[in-house]
Motif scaffolding. Structure first.
Motif, PDB file in Angstrom:
ATOM      1  N   ASP A  76       1.044  -1.134   0.109  1.00  0.00           N
ATOM      2  CA  ASP A  76       0.061  -0.165  -0.326  1.00  0.00           C
ATOM      3  C   ASP A  76       0.761   0.904   0.002  1.00  0.00           C
ATOM      4  O   ASP A  76       1.826   1.482   0.240  1.00  0.00           O
ATOM      5  CB  ASP A  76      -1.240   0.115   1.021  1.00  0.00           C
ATOM      6  CG  ASP A  76      -0.392  -1.138   2.387  1.00  0.00           C
ATOM      7  OD1 ASP A  76      -1.089  -2.054   3.294  1.00  0.00           O
ATOM      8  OD2 ASP A  76       0.481  -0.324   3.094  1.00  0.00           O
ATOM      9  N   LYS A  80      -4.307   5.855   3.969  1.00  0.00           N
ATOM     10  CA  LYS A  80      -3.725   4.223   2.856  1.00  0.00           C
ATOM     11  C   LYS A  80      -4.220   3.600   2.234  1.00  0.00           C
ATOM     12  O   LYS A  80      -5.304   3.395   2.728  1.00  0.00           O
ATOM     13  CB  LYS A  80      -3.785   4.000   4.376  1.00  0.00           C
ATOM     14  CG  LYS A  80      -2.421   2.416   3.593  1.00  0.00           C
ATOM     15  CD  LYS A  80      -1.759   1.575   5.015  1.00  0.00           C
ATOM     16  CE  LYS A  80      -0.425   1.600   6.366  1.00  0.00           C
ATOM     17  NZ  LYS A  80      -0.408   0.744   6.892  1.00  0.00           N
ATOM     18  N   PRO A  98      -4.563   0.887  -1.014  1.00  0.00           N
ATOM     19  CA  PRO A  98      -4.104  -0.712  -1.846  1.00  0.00           C
ATOM     20  C   PRO A  98      -3.803  -0.161  -2.795  1.00  0.00           C
ATOM     21  O   PRO A  98      -4.128   0.595  -3.481  1.00  0.00           O
ATOM     22  CB  PRO A  98      -5.158  -1.481  -1.736  1.00  0.00           C
ATOM     23  CG  PRO A  98      -6.267  -0.052  -2.201  1.00  0.00           C
ATOM     24  CD  PRO A  98      -5.869   0.327  -0.765  1.00  0.00           C
TER      25      PRO A  98
END
Ligand code: ADP
Ligand code: MG
Length: 229
Positions: free
Chosen positions: A156, A222, A224
């Motif tokens: 990520d 954050k 992916p």
């Protein structure tokens, strides 16, 4: 199939929000239109004229503010999915916000120690960081430092936004993303963070907030990373 269901639910949530937004814009426009109607009165005293005109301006300002926070939702609900570079898009957003930062004596610094691509609608990604960076600048009325970091690991990519602004109490942090929650009175819509949370959720991202009153705030995003072949 499960994925498709989740996707459909997400789209539905976004569409519902689109409806709420157009409502938010229609109200002030209708009010402005009402005042314009009053202005057509032949023998209107100048004082009243001034009042109506400034009311028209207030209502148009209100509509404009909502559009600014929501921009990407006013567009058709069809998601434009593609892969984009986080750094390139973050740089784009910084260019958009730079004049506002200059006006407020806010210095922007960037640290890109990682990179990578995300899959999604880049317009919406822009909207997230325009709203977040705008809030950061607005939290520093007397100037300050705005730092944007991009880091990544195998799976990520993180975007970390730090300001040296007024900060928030625990209660304020908890209310972030609640529709119409704003501490800015007439200057705020309280819609910016709601848009941020809903877009980030739709991108399977997460948000963490660290804030201290009088010191500043850090937002940790954050996402992916897009699977590469
Ligand atoms: P608005 O900016 O129109 O008030 P937002 O949804 O963008 O609405 O933000 C909601 C509230 O969250 C703001 O009014 C402010 O109190 C708080 N907030 C958001 N970001 C920050 C920040 N970086 N520093 C301090 N407070 C913030
Ligand atoms: Mg805002």
């Amino acid at each position: 199939i499960r994925n498709r269901v989740i996707k459909a639910e997400k789209l539905q949530a976004v569409e519902q929000m689109g409806a709420a937004i157009s409502h938010e814009i229609r109200n002030p426009l209708a009010a402005a239109s009402g005042f314009v109607q009053l202005l057509k009165e032949a023998e209107l005293p100048p004082v009243k004229r001034e009042i109506y005109l400034s009311l028209v301006r207030d209502e148009l300002d209100a509509a404009e503010k909502v559009i600014r926070d929501y921009l990407t939702f006013a567009k058709p609900a069809i998601e434009k999915q593609d892969d984009f570079s986080v750094i390139e898009e973050v740089e784009h957003v910084i260019r958009v916000v730079q004049p506002l930062a200059n006006q407020n004596s806010v210095e922007i610094a960037t640290f890109f120690t990682g990179s990578g691509c995300l899959r999604g609608d880049r317009q919406k990604f822009h909207q997230v960081f325009i709203n977040v960076l705008k809030n950061a600048v607005e939290a520093m009325p007397g100037g300050g430092y705005l730092t944007i970091r991009v880091t990544s690991n195998r799976s990520d990519i993180s975007v970390i936004v730090t300001d040296t602004g007024m900060g928030m109490t625990k209660e304020q942090v908890e209310r972030l993303g609640e529709p119409y929650y704003s501490t800015k009175g007439k200057r705020g819509t309280g819609l910016g963070m709601m848009v941020v949370y809903s877009i980030v959720r739709a991108m399977d991202g997460t948000i963490k907030v660290n804030s201290e009153v009088g010191k500043g705030t850090t937002f940790y995003f954050k996402f992916p990373e897009a699977a590469s072949e």
